[in-house]
Scaffold this motif. Structure first.
Motif, PDB file in Angstrom:
ATOM      1  N   ALA A 158       0.390  -1.425   0.158  1.00  0.00           N
ATOM      2  CA  ALA A 158      -0.215   0.110  -0.255  1.00  0.00           C
ATOM      3  C   ALA A 158       0.908   1.477  -0.062  1.00  0.00           C
ATOM      4  CB  ALA A 158      -0.565  -0.125   1.657  1.00  0.00           C
ATOM      5  N   TRP A 177      -6.152   6.067  -2.194  1.00  0.00           N
ATOM      6  CA  TRP A 177      -6.483   5.092  -3.293  1.00  0.00           C
ATOM      7  C   TRP A 177      -7.959   4.894  -4.222  1.00  0.00           C
ATOM      8  CZ3 TRP A 177      -5.989   0.896   1.764  1.00  0.00           C
ATOM      9  CH2 TRP A 177      -5.413   1.017   1.836  1.00  0.00           C
ATOM     10  N   ALA A 190      -7.727  -3.143  -1.228  1.00  0.00           N
ATOM     11  CA  ALA A 190      -8.326  -2.129  -0.318  1.00  0.00           C
ATOM     12  C   ALA A 190      -9.688  -2.763   0.207  1.00  0.00           C
ATOM     13  CB  ALA A 190      -8.613  -0.802  -1.596  1.00  0.00           C
ATOM     14  N   GLY A 209     -13.048  -0.384   2.353  1.00  0.00           N
ATOM     15  CA  GLY A 209     -12.702   0.492   1.677  1.00  0.00           C
ATOM     16  C   GLY A 209     -13.467   0.152   0.367  1.00  0.00           C
ATOM     17  N   MET A 237      -1.608   2.550  -5.717  1.00  0.00           N
ATOM     18  CA  MET A 237      -3.155   1.902  -5.055  1.00  0.00           C
ATOM     19  C   MET A 237      -4.329   3.066  -6.173  1.00  0.00           C
ATOM     20  SD  MET A 237      -3.544  -0.136  -2.956  1.00  0.00           S
ATOM     21  CE  MET A 237      -4.716  -0.129  -2.135  1.00  0.00           C
TER      22      MET A 237
END
Length: 267
Positions: A5, A23, A41, A46, A99
């Motif tokens: 990440a 992201w 994610a 997310g 990302m």
């Protein structure tokens, strides 16, 4: 998984570090079908993928990139004294962004302005940008009031088969010339079909780097990857273009003849 990440170290073989200013993204091609970033994610609850989905801004991104820039001398010293592997002759490589897409036009303009200014300011590291949105670059830069291209930033575009290569490579080379981009290349990951430059050999000779990788994760598509990668490796060798074999399909190791890790030489 954390270092994928964002972090001062990364499992991505062609980079030393990763920085993500946000992201999220919207899928734009068949290569996006099994997006690892979206899957990763979602593990954290997310929902940042798709048209209209809110992207997630990462607060520590600017601080991290400035720290990587400021710590360059210490990082190089660690290589020289053996604490880290020997340097390959190029500077610390920072991948922005793993990302998302830096030129995603669904991201608020002020986010992009902040990210691009940080990239511009951090000139002691080499910034590697991978995008599927070449057509947005000049528009986004103009909207944000930027003129020119930072000479420590590299630009790669993602292609996955012959049709996508024939569409995107001319755009990439035009941008390279127009904006004086120092390193322009292809991220062929996942490679979902054969790509040949037999009718456009000058394109390959004008590219500075070719990264090739098979699809990873659940449902990985093979599509004759090893044979297609060998064709690309042979073309790169003939054209003198640096070739980087990143990974095989799924969990399989790369064969020795594809485990080639070359970096740009014209920079």
């Amino acid at each position: 998984m954390e270092i994928i990440a964002m972090g001062d170290k990364t499992d991505i073989e062609w980079a030393d570090s990763t920085v993500n200013f946000w992201w999220g993204c919207t899928k734009v091609s068949a290569a996006c079908d099994h997006c690892y970033a979206e899957t990763w994610a979602k593990r954290f609850g997310g929902e940042h993928w798709g048209a209209g989905a809110p992207r997630r801004k990462i607060k520590g991104a600017r601080t991290l990139l400035h720290r990587l820039d400021n710590d360059y001398a210490a990082w190089a010293a660690d290589h020289e004294c053996g604490l880290l592997p020997p340097l390959s002759g190029i500077r610390r490589r920072v991948f922005c962004m793993s990302m998302g897409d830096l030129f995603d036009n669904e991201v608020p303009l002020d986010w992009f302005e902040e990210a691009w200014q940080t990239i511009y300011d951090c000139n002691l590291v080499d910034i590697i940008i991978v995008t599927k949105r070449l057509a947005m670059i000049e528009k986004r830069l103009k909207e944000a009031g930027f003129d020119g291209w930072p000479q420590h930033a590299w630009l790669l575009t993602s292609v996955h088969d012959q049709a996508s290569a024939e569409r995107e490579v001319p755009r990439l080379l035009e941008l390279k010339s127009k904006l004086a981009i120092p390193v322009a290349g292809l991220s062929i990951e996942p490679m979902l079909g054969a790509i040949t430059f037999s009718e456009n050999w000058d394109w390959l000779q004008s590219l500075d780097w070719i990264i090739v990788g098979g699809e990873s994760g659940k449902g990985a598509r093979d599509n004759n990857f090893e044979a297609n990668a060998r064709v690309m490796r042979a073309q790169c060798r003939e054209a003198g273009a640096p070739f980087f074999g990143k990974q095989n399909v799924g969990k399989r190791p790369l064969p020795d003849d594809l485990l080639v890790r070359e970096f740009p030489t014209a920079y």
